[in-house]
Design a protein around this motif. Structure first.
Motif, PDB file in Angstrom:
ATOM      1  N   GLU A  27     -10.259   5.263   1.767  1.00 23.25           N
ATOM      2  CA  GLU A  27      -9.251   4.800   2.712  1.00 23.25           C
ATOM      3  C   GLU A  27      -7.862   5.211   2.237  1.00 23.25           C
ATOM      4  O   GLU A  27      -7.041   5.674   3.018  1.00 23.25           O
ATOM      5  N   LYS A  28      -7.595   5.059   0.920  1.00 24.11           N
ATOM      6  CA  LYS A  28      -6.254   5.318   0.386  1.00 24.11           C
ATOM      7  C   LYS A  28      -6.128   6.640  -0.366  1.00 24.11           C
ATOM      8  O   LYS A  28      -5.171   7.378  -0.150  1.00 24.11           O
TER       9      LYS A  28
ATOM     10  N   ALA B 179     -13.328  -0.860   5.940  1.00 22.30           N
ATOM     11  CA  ALA B 179     -12.201   0.024   5.633  1.00 22.30           C
ATOM     12  C   ALA B 179     -12.277   1.281   6.490  1.00 22.30           C
ATOM     13  O   ALA B 179     -13.363   1.762   6.809  1.00 22.30           O
ATOM     14  N   GLN B 180     -11.138   1.806   6.842  1.00 19.45           N
ATOM     15  CA  GLN B 180     -11.097   3.030   7.629  1.00 19.45           C
ATOM     16  C   GLN B 180     -11.081   4.234   6.689  1.00 19.45           C
ATOM     17  O   GLN B 180     -10.284   4.273   5.748  1.00 19.45           O
ATOM     18  N   ILE B 181     -11.962   5.173   6.930  1.00 17.71           N
ATOM     19  CA  ILE B 181     -12.025   6.378   6.103  1.00 17.71           C
ATOM     20  C   ILE B 181     -10.951   7.351   6.588  1.00 17.71           C
ATOM     21  O   ILE B 181     -11.022   7.846   7.714  1.00 17.71           O
ATOM     22  N   LYS B 182      -9.951   7.599   5.738  1.00 16.94           N
ATOM     23  CA  LYS B 182      -8.885   8.544   6.080  1.00 16.94           C
ATOM     24  C   LYS B 182      -9.016   9.836   5.290  1.00 16.94           C
ATOM     25  O   LYS B 182      -8.426  10.848   5.640  1.00 16.94           O
TER      26      LYS B 182
ATOM     27  N   ASP C 229     -10.315   5.274  -3.991  1.00 20.26           N
ATOM     28  CA  ASP C 229      -9.627   3.982  -3.844  1.00 20.26           C
ATOM     29  C   ASP C 229      -9.693   3.214  -5.166  1.00 20.26           C
ATOM     30  O   ASP C 229      -9.400   3.786  -6.206  1.00 20.26           O
TER      31      ASP C 229
END
Length: 121
Positions: free
Chosen positions: A43-44, A2-5, A23
């Motif tokens: 991520e979210k 997962a991309q850490i945003k 998340d």
């Protein structure tokens, strides 16, 4: 992977209760001790609550520390100071249904007055 945003550092300025969910991971709640650091990554969305908004400083996505009480995303949900990033993930109503408000904790002591030492002339 997962991309850490969303990354949030939480620094405890006094002992405090925290509750958070990143998340879809399980809800976590514990007593965080003064000077402790908590690192939250998502991520979210990050959904974070603290028992005293004066007791925590947060640094979201390296924007610098600020007290939770001064964060533009701070709201009060279920009688508890709440921060949600991104704010659009907050929805309405109780953030963590079925949970009681976090126990109230004592805010940090004000900084001690600095002593002035006379300068010899």
């Amino acid at each position: 992977t997962a991309q850490i945003k969303h990354k949030m550092l939480v620094k405890a300025l006094a002992d405090m209760w925290v509750r958070y969910r990143c998340d879809d991971r399980p809800l976590t709640r514990f007593m965080m001790r003064k000077d402790g650091i908590l690192v939250l990554r998502a991520e979210k969305a990050i959904r974070f609550q603290v028992s005293n908004a004066e007791s925590a400083a947060i640094n979201y996505n390296s924007r610098g520390y600020r007290p939770v009480a001064q964060d533009p995303n701070m709201t009060v949900r279920n009688s508890t100071a709440t921060v949600i990033y991104p704010a659009s993930e907050g929805g309405e109503g109780d953030l963590f249904p079925g949970t009681a408000p976090l126990p109230v904790t004592t805010p940090p002591a004000p900084p001690a007055a600095t002593e002035t030492v006379p300068v010899a002339t």
